[in-house]
Design an enzyme around this catalytic site. Structure first.
Site, PDB file in Angstrom:
ATOM      1  N   PRO A 187      -6.111  11.420   1.662  1.00  0.00           N
ATOM      2  CG  PRO A 187      -8.159  12.365   1.837  1.00  0.00           C
ATOM      3  CD  PRO A 187      -7.502  11.371   2.569  1.00  0.00           C
TER       4      PRO A 187
ATOM      5  CG  ASP B 215       4.273  -7.772 -10.483  1.00  0.00           C
ATOM      6  OD1 ASP B 215       3.755  -8.775 -11.108  1.00  0.00           O
ATOM      7  OD2 ASP B 215       4.517  -7.656  -9.574  1.00  0.00           O
TER       8      ASP B 215
ATOM      9  CD  GLU C 112     -13.909  16.877   7.496  1.00  0.00           C
ATOM     10  OE1 GLU C 112     -14.004  17.417   6.502  1.00  0.00           O
ATOM     11  OE2 GLU C 112     -14.986  15.995   7.642  1.00  0.00           O
TER      12      GLU C 112
ATOM     13  NE  ARG D  84       2.656  -8.703  -5.518  1.00  0.00           N
ATOM     14  CZ  ARG D  84       3.190  -8.713  -6.782  1.00  0.00           C
ATOM     15  NH1 ARG D  84       4.025  -7.519  -6.962  1.00  0.00           N
ATOM     16  NH2 ARG D  84       3.010  -9.627  -7.476  1.00  0.00           N
TER      17      ARG D  84
END
Length: 247
Positions: free
Chosen positions: A89, A169, A116, A154
């Site tokens: 994160p 896209d 953690e 992809r």
């Protein structure tokens, strides 16, 4: 492309990798993957891969030894070092441009954490990229790795079948994609725009460009701030804003 995934839960990937585009990519030989349970590399007699953090604090931290050994094993016969991606994160926010960059690589390794966090030596000495798929925290890095692998694979040649699909896209061009319609031409009183039925390809492309600009202006103004608009683009946007009394 070869992908190694270091994870405590390899079974999570089987369903995703054995369906749809990822399955097609594997069958075409464009993509192969290796799921590595790094618990198998631990030297702990209790089979542990984590421990309490020095200095105290909540949670457990992944130990360096199992991950160092697992990575050394999957790369020992490789002449060229792979990109090693830490799902985290705290990492770089993931974008389509990053997917396009990674799609040029021959070998990627993903490290999926739990608990953690990671011992900092993993981050400092093994990793080439840290990636976050959003400003939120998941229970582990597996779901994020699936997202990144899907978005990268992809883009590999021949995987989508239509070479024009990926470049058009949303985000690939820098703008959001235009609306799409298919048969029937009228459904429950809702009609497909006449221009798409006209057969005039120049007019269709113009309509799509206008719709892409408008949709981006409505939903992601931040993208327009970075996009090199042409004079025609600006004129279309100004006309659209005037028509809708927008500033």
């Amino acid at each position: 492309m070869k992908v190694d995934i270091l994870t405590l839960f390899p079974e999570m990937f089987e369903g995703v990798f054995n369906h749809s585009i990822l399955k097609r990519a594997t069958e075409l030989g464009a993509f192969s993957y290796n799921l590595v349970n790094f618990r198998e590399y631990t030297e702990s007699k209790h089979n542990k891969v984590d421990d309490y953090p020095y200095g105290g604090g909540a949670g457990l931290v992944l130990s360096p030894q199992p991950i160092f050994d697992a990575l050394e094993d999957v790369t020992k016969e490789k002449d060229k070092k792979p990109r090693v991606i830490l799902m985290c994160p705290q990492g770089e926010p993931y974008t389509q441009q990053k997917a396009e960059e990674l799609a040029k690589e021959e070998h990627l390794v993903f490290i999926c954490g739990h608990y953690e966090g990671y011992d900092e030596r993993i981050r400092q000495h093994l990793v080439t990229d840290e990636i976050s798929i959003g400003d939120y925290v998941l229970t582990g890095g597996e779901l994020g790795a699936m997202v990144v692998v899907d978005s990268v694979v992809r883009l590999l040649p021949s995987v989508l079948g239509n070479e024009d699909s990926a470049p058009n896209d949303s985000f690939s061009s820098g703008l959001l994609e235009h609306p799409h319609y298919t048969r029937p031409a009228e459904f429950r009183g809702m009609k497909v725009p006449d221009v798409l039925l006209s057969g005039n390809h120049a007019k269709i492309e113009e309509w799509r460009r206008q719709q892409s600009l408008r949709r981006t202006a409505e939903r992601r103004k931040d993208l327009l701030e970075q996009y090199p608009l042409t004079d025609q683009d600006k004129a279309w946007l100004n006309q659209w804003r005037d028509d809708h009394n927008l500033s």
